[in-house]
Design an enzyme around this catalytic site. Structure first.
Site, mmCIF file in Angstrom:
data_model
loop_
_atom_site.group_PDB
_atom_site.id
_atom_site.type_symbol
_atom_site.label_atom_id
_atom_site.label_comp_id
_atom_site.label_asym_id
_atom_site.label_seq_id
_atom_site.Cartn_x
_atom_site.Cartn_y
_atom_site.Cartn_z
ATOM 1 N N HIS A 156 84.705 17.887 -69.402
ATOM 2 C CA HIS A 156 84.228 18.820 -68.376
ATOM 3 C C HIS A 156 83.250 19.822 -69.003
ATOM 4 O O HIS A 156 83.603 20.545 -69.934
ATOM 5 C CB HIS A 156 85.408 19.571 -67.759
ATOM 6 C CG HIS A 156 86.304 18.693 -66.936
ATOM 7 N ND1 HIS A 156 86.396 18.799 -65.561
ATOM 8 C CD2 HIS A 156 87.134 17.673 -67.288
ATOM 9 C CE1 HIS A 156 87.251 17.900 -65.109
ATOM 10 N NE2 HIS A 156 87.716 17.206 -66.144
ATOM 11 N N GLN A 172 89.436 16.669 -61.135
ATOM 12 C CA GLN A 172 89.859 15.397 -61.716
ATOM 13 C C GLN A 172 91.209 14.937 -61.182
ATOM 14 O O GLN A 172 91.429 13.740 -60.972
ATOM 15 C CB GLN A 172 89.904 15.504 -63.242
ATOM 16 C CG GLN A 172 90.221 14.184 -63.942
ATOM 17 C CD GLN A 172 90.124 14.296 -65.445
ATOM 18 O OE1 GLN A 172 89.328 15.066 -65.978
ATOM 19 N NE2 GLN A 172 90.944 13.536 -66.152
ATOM 20 N N CYS A 195 82.282 22.495 -67.783
ATOM 21 C CA CYS A 195 82.713 23.880 -67.588
ATOM 22 C C CYS A 195 83.611 24.352 -68.721
ATOM 23 O O CYS A 195 83.773 25.557 -68.934
ATOM 24 C CB CYS A 195 83.427 24.038 -66.239
ATOM 25 S SG CYS A 195 84.845 22.956 -66.007
ATOM 26 N N CYS A 238 82.202 19.087 -60.867
ATOM 27 C CA CYS A 238 83.338 19.988 -60.698
ATOM 28 C C CYS A 238 83.051 20.927 -59.526
ATOM 29 O O CYS A 238 82.002 21.581 -59.485
ATOM 30 C CB CYS A 238 83.548 20.785 -61.979
ATOM 31 S SG CYS A 238 84.598 22.232 -61.795
ATOM 32 N N GLU A 239 83.956 20.993 -58.559
ATOM 33 C CA GLU A 239 83.701 21.811 -57.377
ATOM 34 C C GLU A 239 83.836 23.310 -57.653
ATOM 35 O O GLU A 239 83.423 24.127 -56.834
ATOM 36 C CB GLU A 239 84.640 21.421 -56.241
ATOM 37 C CG GLU A 239 86.100 21.736 -56.454
ATOM 38 C CD GLU A 239 86.953 21.345 -55.260
ATOM 39 O OE1 GLU A 239 87.929 22.051 -55.001
ATOM 40 O OE2 GLU A 239 86.650 20.333 -54.600
ATOM 41 N N HIS A 240 84.388 23.676 -58.799
ATOM 42 C CA HIS A 240 84.574 25.092 -59.105
ATOM 43 C C HIS A 240 83.310 25.741 -59.665
ATOM 44 O O HIS A 240 83.072 26.932 -59.444
ATOM 45 C CB HIS A 240 85.722 25.271 -60.108
ATOM 46 C CG HIS A 240 87.034 24.785 -59.578
ATOM 47 N ND1 HIS A 240 88.001 24.206 -60.374
ATOM 48 C CD2 HIS A 240 87.534 24.770 -58.326
ATOM 49 C CE1 HIS A 240 89.040 23.874 -59.629
ATOM 50 N NE2 HIS A 240 88.782 24.196 -58.385
ATOM 51 N N HIS A 241 82.507 24.962 -60.414
ATOM 52 C CA HIS A 241 81.309 25.530 -61.036
ATOM 53 C C HIS A 241 80.039 24.730 -60.735
ATOM 54 O O HIS A 241 78.948 25.110 -61.159
ATOM 55 C CB HIS A 241 81.486 25.613 -62.560
ATOM 56 C CG HIS A 241 82.657 26.429 -62.988
ATOM 57 N ND1 HIS A 241 83.884 25.863 -63.328
ATOM 58 C CD2 HIS A 241 82.811 27.764 -63.116
ATOM 59 C CE1 HIS A 241 84.729 26.821 -63.648
ATOM 60 N NE2 HIS A 241 84.114 27.982 -63.533
#
Length: 243
Positions: free
Chosen positions: A201, A173, A203, A132-135
């Site tokens: 996920h 995703q 996260c 996941c590019e956010h976390h």
């Protein structure tokens, strides 16, 4: 009548949806002239690196990881962490190797064949692992890919390789699902493409809301799969409910 002031107050301002019409990842062509697919800023640099340059990159990442560990309050000289920065750097390069993968030379190769077949082709339950590019934490699950050929078919293993290439990048995703579908459509020019991704996920599971067992399902239907009957046939073959 609706109160205009109330409506105006509900308008969202300054969000990405109000500042750009679509993601640049899908506005650009799926396959560049040199065979790369939606390359990152440093894709071509990484792809052309020799062993010495790759080692220098590992050392730079390792130094940054060491700083992070120190800021977390850890002793980076203790036995368990002594080699962790180097191991993490190598692992991250593996997890993001999809950036430097050439879709035509490394994935598709010569596996597009002329074939007089116009019925649905499905490869399901392809295991995927991504970040996941956010976390920068993992999400993992399965992808199901279907298409209806238009005189051209792709070697079945290449569908899994295509999914693998896009998974090995920093992802969300929704984008992953669309990229697989758009790339397959661009390469084969089929009558339609369908992609469904089911993933868990970390996260959501291990932080934040911490809802263990939750799953996210996304789909992308192109061409004839947008028609209700074709879509239903595809989903029924996956034993899924309508999405």
């Amino acid at each position: 009548m609706h109160n205009p002031r109330v409506i105006d107050s509900l308008q969202r301002g300054g969000t990405p949806l109000n500042t750009r019409p679509a993601s640049p990842y899908t506005l650009n062509p799926p396959v560049e002239a040199d065979g790369f697919s939606w390359p990152s800023v440093g894709t071509r640099i990484r792809a052309d690196e020799d062993e010495t340059q790759e080692k220098d990159r590992i050392d730079r990442i390792s130094g940054a990881v060491k700083t992070i560990l120190e800021e977390l309050g850890e002793d980076v000289t203790r036995e368990g962490l002594a080699d962790t920065p180097q191991r993490y750097a190598k692992a991250m390069l593996f997890f993001t190797k999809g950036y430097q993968t050439n879709i035509m030379d490394d994935v598709i190769k010569n596996a597009v064949f002329e074939e007089d077949h116009d019925e649905m082709v499905i490869v399901r339950d392809i295991e995927i692992y991504s970040l996941c590019e956010h976390h920068l934490v993992p999400f993992f699950g399965k992808v199901h890919i279907g298409y209806i050929p238009n005189k051209r078919v792709l070697g079945l293993s290449k569908l899994a390789r295509l999914a693998e290439m896009y998974c090995r990048r920093l992802q969300v995703q929704e984008r992953l699902t669309k990229q697989i579908a758009m790339a397959l459509g661009d390469i084969l020019k089929p009558m339609g493409v369908a992609v469904v991704v089911e993933a868990t996920h970390m996260c959501m599971v291990s932080r934040g809301i911490q809802k263990t067992g939750s799953a996210t399902v996304t789909s992308c239907m192109l061409g004839c799969f947008r028609a209700h009957r074709t879509r239903e046939e595809f989903l029924s073959l996956l034993n899924k409910r309508t999405i």
